[in-house]
Structure formats: C-alpha cells, structure tokens
Design a protein around this motif. Structure first.
Motif, mmCIF file in Angstrom:
data_model
loop_
_atom_site.group_PDB
_atom_site.id
_atom_site.type_symbol
_atom_site.label_atom_id
_atom_site.label_comp_id
_atom_site.label_asym_id
_atom_site.label_seq_id
_atom_site.Cartn_x
_atom_site.Cartn_y
_atom_site.Cartn_z
ATOM 1 N N SER A 24 0.129 0.058 -7.430
ATOM 2 C CA SER A 24 -0.246 0.323 -6.130
ATOM 3 C C SER A 24 -1.559 0.514 -5.668
ATOM 4 C CB SER A 24 0.605 1.770 -5.601
ATOM 5 O OG SER A 24 0.044 2.782 -6.592
ATOM 6 N N ASP A 69 -6.471 7.359 0.596
ATOM 7 C CA ASP A 69 -5.793 7.480 1.968
ATOM 8 C C ASP A 69 -4.888 8.797 1.983
ATOM 9 O OD1 ASP A 69 -4.627 6.372 4.539
ATOM 10 O OD2 ASP A 69 -2.645 6.707 3.226
ATOM 11 N N GLN A 123 -3.901 8.520 -3.815
ATOM 12 C CA GLN A 123 -5.029 7.666 -3.221
ATOM 13 C C GLN A 123 -5.831 8.126 -2.228
ATOM 14 O OE1 GLN A 123 -3.060 4.074 -1.699
ATOM 15 N NE2 GLN A 123 -2.384 3.550 -3.622
ATOM 16 N N SER A 131 -4.045 2.625 -6.790
ATOM 17 C CA SER A 131 -4.326 3.868 -6.508
ATOM 18 C C SER A 131 -5.796 4.095 -6.795
ATOM 19 C CB SER A 131 -3.508 4.813 -7.178
ATOM 20 O OG SER A 131 -2.245 4.720 -6.707
ATOM 21 N N PHE A 170 0.862 -1.193 -0.037
ATOM 22 C CA PHE A 170 -0.044 -0.063 0.036
ATOM 23 C C PHE A 170 0.892 1.351 0.062
ATOM 24 C CE2 PHE A 170 -3.128 -3.043 1.684
ATOM 25 C CZ PHE A 170 -4.311 -2.816 0.758
ATOM 26 N N LEU A 171 0.489 2.215 -0.559
ATOM 27 C CA LEU A 171 1.079 3.353 -0.751
ATOM 28 C C LEU A 171 1.885 4.140 0.668
ATOM 29 C CD1 LEU A 171 2.185 5.563 -2.832
ATOM 30 C CD2 LEU A 171 0.248 6.968 -2.241
ATOM 31 N N ASP A 172 1.046 4.184 1.652
ATOM 32 C CA ASP A 172 1.628 4.747 2.889
ATOM 33 C C ASP A 172 3.033 3.730 3.425
ATOM 34 O OD1 ASP A 172 -0.013 2.609 3.424
ATOM 35 O OD2 ASP A 172 -0.345 3.233 5.699
ATOM 36 N N THR A 173 2.717 2.464 3.398
ATOM 37 C CA THR A 173 3.927 1.783 3.434
ATOM 38 C C THR A 173 5.054 1.917 2.582
ATOM 39 O OG1 THR A 173 2.416 -0.034 4.302
ATOM 40 C CG2 THR A 173 4.843 -0.485 4.062
ATOM 41 N N TYR A 174 4.816 1.924 1.392
ATOM 42 C CA TYR A 174 5.727 2.251 0.198
ATOM 43 C C TYR A 174 6.551 3.352 0.583
ATOM 44 C CZ TYR A 174 7.331 3.855 -4.217
ATOM 45 O OH TYR A 174 8.095 4.234 -5.274
#
Length: 377
Positions: free
Chosen positions: A294, A233, A231, A296, A85-89
């Motif tokens: 990802s 998020d 995203q 998105s 997921f983008l936040d982890t990435y």
C-alpha cells in the motif's frame, strides 16, 4: 498422559536465554508441556516406551512462529487491496466487505487463514478484530492453533473516516460487545485462545471508548490493540478530527498508554510519540509486506530506532487482502529491505529477524511465559 518425542533433529533452535543450537537433538513433550530439550545421546531409550515418535532426521526444529497482526476474516479478500491507496482500500473495499460477511463466511475465512498459517510454520496469531468473531474462535479451536482474538470496537463515523451503517455502534454498545467477548473467550480452548479489546483504528474510536476499554483491559488483565499511523494520510485525518493532535497524544490523554497496549504499523510516529512508545513499554507491530503493497512508507527507520532503544518490536503479515501472503518467512525476508534503505548489509541479521517472529512476538502478545522458545516448562 500423552507423550510425544521429536528426535534425530539435525538442529534444534531453542531461542532460550543462551540461544542454544543443539545438533542431533531431541524434544520430549508430556501432555502440553516440554519436559526435555537436549542431545539425543543423553535421552534414555526407556523414555520412548509408549510415546508417539516424530523422526526429525535432516530437519531443523524451531519455535512456532507468531504472526502479531493477522486479519483472519479477510482471508477471502486476497488481492482486494492491490494498487489502492489506504483510504480507498479501507473505506471502499474492506469495510464494505466486512459488512457483507455472514457467520459462515467468517468461519470459512478463518479456517483458510489457520491452514495457511500452519502450513507456513505459524502456530500463534493475533487477530486485531472483525465481526462474528465467535466463528473465528471456533475455527482456531478446530485448527489447534493459539490465538489472541478481538472483536472490533468502532464508535465514531465521520466524513473523514466513514464506516458502513451496519458496522456503526454507540460507545456503550461497543464497550458491552468488547467486554462480552473477553468474558466468554479469554482462556477458551484449554487456554489456547485469549481475548483482548480492539480499538479498530485511531480514527474510529472515541476517547471515551479508549478510557473505558483501558479500565476493562486492566481489570481482566488482557491487552488492547489499535491500528496507528499507518500512513501520513492516517495521521492527517486524525489531526483533522481531533483538533490537530496526533494519535498517541490522544491515547495518552485518554489514559490508554501502557505495557498492555499493542499498536499496529506505527510507520509515522512523531519523535514525541516514539518517546511515548519507549517510556510506556508499548508493543509495536511492523507489517513490511502490507506496507510495501500500500506504499505506506514503513522503511523510514523508526522501527529500527525504537528496537535499538529497547522497545518491543515484532512483525506480522496484516492481511491477505493487501499483503497477499500470511507466510511469516516472506514477512521476515521483507524486513531485509531496511538494509538497502540504510545502506547497511549488517542491519537485522537473520537471528534478530527470527526473534522478531518468536521471542519479541511472544513478549508483544503478553504470552512470553509460554511461547516463543523451546524450553522445559
């Protein structure tokens, strides 16, 4: 003055104002400027005297592709974002990766990025920023490419959007670093390199930084870029930080909106933000392959709608770290997924997609007077 002639082209796709396609074509370049584009039969043989000749028999000659969002410092991180997921990435992979790079790492990464670009037909790129960007400038100069380069500016750190300590800066320092970079590198490498201001993301830039950067960009007559609403998020994190307002609403309050603003992704703009894009001539960069990687949610039709309304919408790869390719042909092909979502096979015909990687991209980069088509001058 050096003269280069490309002759015997099966077709020349000019992408000029009339979109001429020239069969059995010839292009003459003197110094750094095109002086002739037309039929081979119309060129006097005397023109070839002392010229370097490229025989383009059975080849198609087209404008160089323009990748409007290309993190050259992340070329060595290919695949690092797979299945994340983008936040982890961003917060657990890419920010720590960037903090660990030294100048030589950045130089090697940028050279590799330029090589991939050139091998796949991309002659100009927009790098949205990183660190040790002086070494990226050296790599682009060595490769002979064109580029818009930017030094990342980050002045906010929070639990909602954490930034490694090594990358944290005060607002004043971020402003100074951005202005110093523009002062030194805008117009560098015989004009092939331009320098802009990079607000790294909508969540890591204060309104004070935005206002200062906009004033400086207008003063130096350059652009400003930022990652925006990649995203859902991303939007929710921004609203949590800034009392419920959306990214472009805050950009507007900071005075940042305008024709020299380029926003990357823009997958989840509200209807009100879409109108801001159109009314302020904001340049939008759609990154379909990184969005696909990802998850998105970029195939919601917003980019198509904005394009139909007259907004400048170009395309890009984003980064090898999650897109796994910077081949603009792959990015152009990925756009056709919009046809499936909309159940419309006529959507985005090939010539329109090509324009998004050339003419529209040149306009987004504020460089349409020099690149994006094959024309005299």
């Amino acid at each position: 003055m050096k003269k280069l002639i490309i002759k015997n082209a099966r077709y020349i796709l000019t992408l000029d104002t009339t979109r001429r396609i020239i069969k059995d074509g010839t292009i003459i370049i003197e110094g750094t400027r095109i002086t002739w584009v037309g039929k081979k039969s119309e060129v006097p043989l005397s023109e070839e005297e002392g010229a370097e000749i490229i025989d383009a028999t059975n080849m198609v000659v087209a404008p160089g592709l323009i990748n409007c969002h290309f993190h050259t410092t992340q070329q060595l991180a290919r695949g690092l974002g797979d299945g994340l997921f983008l936040d982890t990435y961003i917060h657990e992979r890419i920010f720590p990766y960037e903090a660990a790079l030294n100048e030589d790492d950045v130089h090697i990464s940028a050279l590799c990025a330029c090589i991939e670009a050139i091998k796949t037909g991309t002659t100009c790129l927009v790098d949205p920023g990183g660190y040790h960007m002086n070494r990226v400038a050296e790599a682009v100069k060595m490769a002979g490419s064109r580029a818009i380069l930017q030094r990342s500016l980050v002045d906010l750190n929070s639990g909602v959007s954490p930034v490694p300590g090594k990358l944290r800066e005060s607002t004043d320092k971020a402003i100074k670093m951005g202005e110093d970079f523009v002062n030194k590198y805008n117009g560098w490498a015989e004009g092939r390199i331009k320098a802009w201001f990079s607000l790294r993301t909508e969540r890591t830039s204060s309104s004070e930084l935005m206002a200062a950067v906009k004033d400086l960009a207008d003063y130096y007559k350059v652009g400003v870029s930022s990652h925006v609403s990649n995203q859902l998020d991303s939007v929710e994190r921004h609203k949590e930080l800034f009392r419920g307002i959306t990214p472009l609403e805050r950009f507007g309050k900071a005075g940042l909106l305008g024709s020299n603003l380029m926003i990357f992704h823009a997958n989840h703009l509200t209807p009100e933000e879409v109108e801001m894009v159109i009314s302020n001539d904001i340049k939008v960069i759609h990154c379909p392959t990184s969005a696909r990687a990802s998850g998105s949610g970029s195939l919601n039709g917003k980019h198509i709608y904005m394009k139909k309304r007259g907004a400048t919408v170009a395309i890009a790869s984003d980064t090898a770290a999650c897109s796994n390719t910077n081949d603009m042909h792959a990015i152009m092909y990925a756009l056709t997924a919009h046809r499936d979502v909309k159940k419309d096979p006529t959507l985005l015909p090939p010539e329109e997609i090509l324009e998004m990687a050339t003419l529209e991209a040149a306009k987004a980069a504020l460089w349409e007077d020099e690149i994006g088509s094959l024309e005299v001058g």
